[in-house]
Design a protein around this motif. Structure first.
Motif, mmCIF file in Angstrom:
data_model
loop_
_atom_site.group_PDB
_atom_site.id
_atom_site.type_symbol
_atom_site.label_atom_id
_atom_site.label_comp_id
_atom_site.label_asym_id
_atom_site.label_seq_id
_atom_site.Cartn_x
_atom_site.Cartn_y
_atom_site.Cartn_z
ATOM 1 N N VAL A 168 106.562 44.052 36.453
ATOM 2 C CA VAL A 168 107.818 43.234 36.468
ATOM 3 C C VAL A 168 107.282 41.999 35.939
ATOM 4 C CG1 VAL A 168 108.935 41.767 38.077
ATOM 5 C CG2 VAL A 168 108.368 44.308 38.778
ATOM 6 N N TYR A 169 108.442 41.533 34.981
ATOM 7 C CA TYR A 169 108.208 40.181 34.303
ATOM 8 C C TYR A 169 109.267 39.145 34.747
ATOM 9 C CZ TYR A 169 104.691 42.457 31.099
ATOM 10 O OH TYR A 169 103.740 43.242 30.360
ATOM 11 N N ALA A 170 108.860 38.193 35.444
ATOM 12 C CA ALA A 170 109.834 37.130 35.698
ATOM 13 C C ALA A 170 110.957 37.893 36.477
ATOM 14 C CB ALA A 170 110.294 36.463 34.510
ATOM 15 N N LEU A 171 110.628 38.683 37.615
ATOM 16 C CA LEU A 171 111.543 39.199 38.320
ATOM 17 C C LEU A 171 112.257 40.382 37.814
ATOM 18 C CD1 LEU A 171 112.700 36.246 40.774
ATOM 19 C CD2 LEU A 171 111.074 38.107 41.189
ATOM 20 N N ARG A 172 112.208 40.426 36.204
ATOM 21 C CA ARG A 172 113.113 41.593 35.754
ATOM 22 C C ARG A 172 112.119 42.587 35.080
ATOM 23 N NH1 ARG A 172 118.017 40.547 37.964
ATOM 24 N NH2 ARG A 172 118.607 42.400 36.677
ATOM 25 N N ALA A 173 112.951 43.594 34.322
ATOM 26 C CA ALA A 173 112.163 44.499 33.478
ATOM 27 C C ALA A 173 111.825 43.802 32.163
ATOM 28 C CB ALA A 173 113.231 45.601 33.281
ATOM 29 N N PRO A 174 110.682 44.220 31.814
ATOM 30 C CA PRO A 174 110.192 43.688 30.317
ATOM 31 C C PRO A 174 111.280 43.880 29.359
ATOM 32 C CG PRO A 174 108.878 45.536 30.816
ATOM 33 C CD PRO A 174 109.994 45.160 32.265
ATOM 34 N N ALA A 175 111.109 43.060 28.422
ATOM 35 C CA ALA A 175 111.865 43.010 27.013
ATOM 36 C C ALA A 175 111.748 44.471 26.421
ATOM 37 C CB ALA A 175 111.511 42.161 26.185
ATOM 38 N N SER A 176 110.498 45.076 26.394
ATOM 39 C CA SER A 176 110.465 46.459 25.750
ATOM 40 C C SER A 176 111.377 47.451 26.472
ATOM 41 C CB SER A 176 109.041 46.650 25.921
ATOM 42 O OG SER A 176 108.712 46.919 27.458
ATOM 43 N N ILE A 177 111.589 47.431 27.752
ATOM 44 C CA ILE A 177 112.316 48.402 28.423
ATOM 45 C C ILE A 177 113.888 48.003 28.096
ATOM 46 C CG2 ILE A 177 113.373 49.003 30.436
ATOM 47 C CD1 ILE A 177 110.714 50.458 30.145
ATOM 48 N N LYS A 178 114.166 46.515 27.954
ATOM 49 C CA LYS A 178 115.689 46.215 27.733
ATOM 50 C C LYS A 178 115.919 46.562 26.499
ATOM 51 C CE LYS A 178 119.189 43.759 29.250
ATOM 52 N NZ LYS A 178 119.891 43.883 28.023
ATOM 53 N N TYR A 236 115.228 57.460 42.051
ATOM 54 C CA TYR A 236 114.253 57.166 42.819
ATOM 55 C C TYR A 236 113.331 56.129 42.396
ATOM 56 C CZ TYR A 236 115.529 62.198 44.369
ATOM 57 O OH TYR A 236 116.170 63.288 44.683
ATOM 58 N N THR A 237 112.930 55.140 43.331
ATOM 59 C CA THR A 237 112.113 54.054 42.978
ATOM 60 C C THR A 237 110.865 53.975 43.800
ATOM 61 O OG1 THR A 237 113.159 52.812 44.950
ATOM 62 C CG2 THR A 237 114.047 52.607 42.483
ATOM 63 N N CYS A 238 109.636 53.567 43.198
ATOM 64 C CA CYS A 238 108.428 53.419 43.609
ATOM 65 C C CYS A 238 107.970 52.098 42.884
ATOM 66 C CB CYS A 238 107.724 54.493 43.193
ATOM 67 S SG CYS A 238 106.057 54.636 43.869
ATOM 68 N N GLY A 239 107.925 51.225 44.159
ATOM 69 C CA GLY A 239 107.371 49.775 43.749
ATOM 70 C C GLY A 239 106.175 49.035 44.359
ATOM 71 N N ALA A 240 105.327 48.384 43.730
ATOM 72 C CA ALA A 240 104.164 47.821 44.511
ATOM 73 C C ALA A 240 103.919 46.524 44.208
ATOM 74 C CB ALA A 240 102.943 48.591 44.154
ATOM 75 N N PRO A 241 104.503 45.469 45.096
ATOM 76 C CA PRO A 241 104.129 44.118 44.937
ATOM 77 C C PRO A 241 102.750 43.760 45.411
ATOM 78 C CG PRO A 241 105.566 44.592 47.214
ATOM 79 C CD PRO A 241 105.265 45.810 46.419
ATOM 80 N N MET A 242 101.815 43.531 44.393
ATOM 81 C CA MET A 242 100.519 43.377 44.691
ATOM 82 C C MET A 242 100.407 41.654 44.913
ATOM 83 S SD MET A 242 99.829 46.209 44.307
ATOM 84 C CE MET A 242 97.591 46.081 44.474
ATOM 85 N N MET A 243 99.384 41.776 46.143
ATOM 86 C CA MET A 243 98.962 40.249 46.339
ATOM 87 C C MET A 243 97.291 40.281 46.076
ATOM 88 S SD MET A 243 101.641 38.568 47.058
ATOM 89 C CE MET A 243 100.607 36.964 47.866
ATOM 90 N N ASN A 260 105.157 47.555 39.200
ATOM 91 C CA ASN A 260 104.509 46.646 40.087
ATOM 92 C C ASN A 260 104.731 45.479 39.929
ATOM 93 O OD1 ASN A 260 102.201 47.033 37.718
ATOM 94 N ND2 ASN A 260 101.419 45.502 39.444
ATOM 95 N N SER A 261 104.370 44.511 40.527
ATOM 96 C CA SER A 261 104.358 43.019 40.602
ATOM 97 C C SER A 261 103.461 42.317 41.113
ATOM 98 C CB SER A 261 105.785 42.564 40.823
ATOM 99 O OG SER A 261 105.702 42.677 42.605
ATOM 100 N N VAL A 262 103.191 40.810 40.596
ATOM 101 C CA VAL A 262 102.239 40.018 41.288
ATOM 102 C C VAL A 262 103.012 39.547 42.385
ATOM 103 C CG1 VAL A 262 100.595 38.298 41.009
ATOM 104 C CG2 VAL A 262 101.026 39.963 39.030
ATOM 105 N N GLY A 263 102.976 39.891 43.675
ATOM 106 C CA GLY A 263 103.530 39.467 44.797
ATOM 107 C C GLY A 263 104.933 39.624 45.053
ATOM 108 N N ALA A 264 105.845 39.425 43.792
ATOM 109 C CA ALA A 264 107.230 39.343 43.901
ATOM 110 C C ALA A 264 107.849 40.667 44.323
ATOM 111 C CB ALA A 264 107.635 38.946 42.412
ATOM 112 N N PRO A 265 108.969 40.561 44.706
ATOM 113 C CA PRO A 265 109.854 41.975 45.012
ATOM 114 C C PRO A 265 110.206 42.698 43.726
ATOM 115 C CG PRO A 265 110.866 40.155 46.040
ATOM 116 C CD PRO A 265 109.997 39.425 45.190
#
Length: 235
Positions: free
Chosen positions: A83-93, A148-155, A122-127
């Motif tokens: 997750v980059y800035a709460l969104r998908a990275p530019a590569s995916i876009k 299906y989704t699998c997300g991991a907000p890492m702190m 996965n993200s750094v703390g963010a949803p």
């Protein structure tokens, strides 16, 4: 099972680890093809060649077509990205933008109605939800009913080689749970309610637009060819 994986980063970090765990839980003997940012097209130029002249006229077709053909050939689509800035990275876009021509509102491929897709983030703390939505939206408009989704907000633990065992176990648990859901779901036998509603609206829209056309656009010709709307001479 044939699996096409779109990796949004070349880094073999947390996202890569989650994706590998997920694939390992999908069982052995799967035929897996993977794409990384080095395989992706440049950003969409907005030339509209795909809409007006045909997707083969896209200036980036040599990069786009292998990805699209792999998606059509696969039983399961996997998108794995941080997750980059709460969104998908530019590569995916950059990939999603080039595939918009295959949205239901344009020229969908009916084989996409039979696909399943998994989004691993996965993200750094963010949803993770807002970043997953970018792919969820695109897949739904391409006709994919089971997503299906699998997300991991890492702190704190953001580097795999320094991650605590507690967080490693958490990632493993999430990946296995997602793989179990996908495996238990079975084949897609009918469109989801959301996809049916989108498709119904698009068929109505195309039939209305066709009334004002001297000759069918590429989109309407596609709909006529698949029997989704009737040509004016047949109406």
């Amino acid at each position: 099972m044939k699996i096409a994986v779109i990796n949004g980063t070349p880094v073999r970090g947390v996202t890569y680890h989650m994706k590998e765990l997920f694939l390992s839980h999908m069982g052995s003997g799967n035929e897996i093809i993977e794409f990384y940012p080095k395989d992706f097209p440049q950003f969409c130029m907005g030339c509209k060649n795909c809409f007006l002249r045909g997707e083969e006229k896209c200036p980036h077709i040599s990069e786009v077509d292998p990805i699209w053909q792999a998606m059509l050939d696969a039983d399961l689509l996997v998108f794995a990205y941080p997750v980059y800035a709460l969104r998908a990275p530019a590569s995916i876009k950059s990939v999603l933008d080039h595939l918009c021509v295959h949205w239901t509102v344009h020229r969908p491929d009916p084989i996409m109605f039979q696909k399943k897709a998994v989004i691993i983030t996965n993200s750094v703390g963010a949803p993770n939800g807002s970043a997953q939505k970018d792919v969820r939206t695109s897949m739904a408009w391409m006709g994919v009913s089971k997503i299906y989704t699998c997300g991991a907000p890492m702190m704190g633990d953001i580097f795999l080689d320094k991650m605590s065992q507690k967080h490693l176990d958490m990632l493993a648990k999430k990946a296995k749970a997602c793989a179990d859901r996908v495996s238990a779901a079975g084949p897609v036998r009918r469109k989801s309610l959301k996809v049916r509603l989108i498709f119904a609206f698009c068929k109505w829209q195309h039939s209305m637009v066709l009334k004002g056309e001297e000759s069918p656009s590429l989109d309407n010709a596609h709909y006529i060819r698949h029997g989704w709307i009737r040509a004016r001479s047949q109406a």
